[in-house]
Write a protein that holds these residues in place. Sequence first.
Motif, short mmCIF file in Angstrom:
data_model
loop_
_atom_site.label_atom_id
_atom_site.label_comp_id
_atom_site.label_asym_id
_atom_site.label_seq_id
_atom_site.Cartn_x
_atom_site.Cartn_y
_atom_site.Cartn_z
N ALA A 195 -0.11 3.35 1.85
CA ALA A 195 -0.91 3.61 3.05
C ALA A 195 -0.02 3.70 4.30
O ALA A 195 1.06 3.11 4.35
N TYR A 197 0.74 2.41 7.23
CA TYR A 197 0.87 1.37 8.24
C TYR A 197 1.94 1.79 9.26
O TYR A 197 2.86 2.54 8.96
N GLY A 216 -0.24 9.52 -0.93
CA GLY A 216 -1.36 8.70 -0.50
C GLY A 216 -2.11 9.35 0.64
O GLY A 216 -1.61 10.25 1.32
N GLY A 218 -4.41 9.36 4.31
CA GLY A 218 -4.32 8.74 5.63
C GLY A 218 -3.12 9.16 6.44
O GLY A 218 -2.97 8.76 7.60
N TRP A 219 -2.24 9.97 5.87
CA TRP A 219 -1.02 10.36 6.57
C TRP A 219 -1.21 11.56 7.50
O TRP A 219 -0.34 11.86 8.31
N ARG A 234 -5.43 11.14 -2.20
CA ARG A 234 -5.37 9.81 -2.81
C ARG A 234 -4.85 9.94 -4.24
O ARG A 234 -5.16 10.89 -4.95
N SER A 255 3.89 -3.73 4.18
CA SER A 255 3.07 -3.23 5.29
C SER A 255 3.04 -4.18 6.47
O SER A 255 3.07 -5.40 6.32
#
Length: 399
Positions: A195, A197, A216, A218-219, A234, A255
């Motif tokens: 993820a 972070y 992954g 969310g980037w 994902r 993270s």
Amino acid sequence: MTVAPAPPSRLPRVLVVGPIYGGSLETARSTARASEALGAETRLLDFDAFGAGWHSLSALPMAATHKTKLRVEYAKVLGEVVVASALEFRPDLVIALAQAPLNAAVCDRLRTAGSKVAFWFVENHRVLPYWKQVAKDYDAFFAIQDEPFLAMVREAGAPKAIYLPTAADPDRHVPVELTEAERRRFGGDLSFAGAPYLNRQRMLLGLIDLAPKIWGDGWAGTEVAKLAPERGARFDLFEMIRIFAATRINLNIHSANHVAGLDPDADYVNPRTFELAACGAFQLVDARAPLPAMFRDDEIVTFRSVAELRHLITHYLARPEERAAIAARARARVLAEHTFAHRVCRIFEEMLPAELHPGRSGAGRGLAEAIGALERTSSRMTPDEAMMRVLQHVQRGKF
């Protein structure tokens, strides 16, 4: 003459309760598999299907106070599921993972029904501080962070506070043979899977000229988004272990959302460390205080800055044999000491009476038997000889 202990009159019964959603879902599943492998009659309450309902409540167009009340009631319903299951199954032990739908009332009812109740908090206590409210509700609180956190847990009312790191699941975290198509899809010199972070974004920005693949969701919208193949989709377990296998150097960055660099509070080891090692993948991981007690320095390679990481990347890309040897030793160490069977056995030792402990009765099977055989053999060897024996078992497919 040594007399073997009498077998128990029955197998212990263990109920594992997973979270409504979140990262400890897979931990719950692996915990249940390990419990069964160790010889306990085991049931898993997997609430993954209820996560969608939780998120749907959160998305309702109403005031936050109303949504909070609805989520509380939703969790209470799932708590009743736990009680109902326990009343039917009559477990000797209930193991609840972080974010499982248990509260003080549910724990009291489980104890009244004859069950011990343990909580395995597989989270960073600084990120999820709700442990302060729930620590007192359980017979024992297991945590991935050692002292001084355990003292804080005891101060919050926990009767027992015990250090228990995460682990690998050797049934799922395994080396794989890749097809040509998988090599083309997942292959690369350098990758990170996880993820976005803040600290990870900043660390990876310092490597952007090396073009690491970032896996992954969310980037999108980050400064390194262009490095995410497949539009940052994902990945599942099947894809994850293939990313590990196809990558020459896997980056493992713990993270932290409150700093732009490495996590300054490096007092726990994430699951990815054990997963990568169990898969036989080479990794570079940011230095963590507990790591020297878990791995030798020729089993895991650590870094403390972007500059050091860049140097290590250059060094190990040019040395495939060295990478392979380190990865093999790390895998052997995980299989010998850091599987879910090892962790669940520790929970059993603390929570089950001696007459029901599978490890004492010889009721364990599969991995538990292999662990025992290796430990008995290793006790008569030097550490290096023991590690070579473990490596031989790995190479013969014994795990």
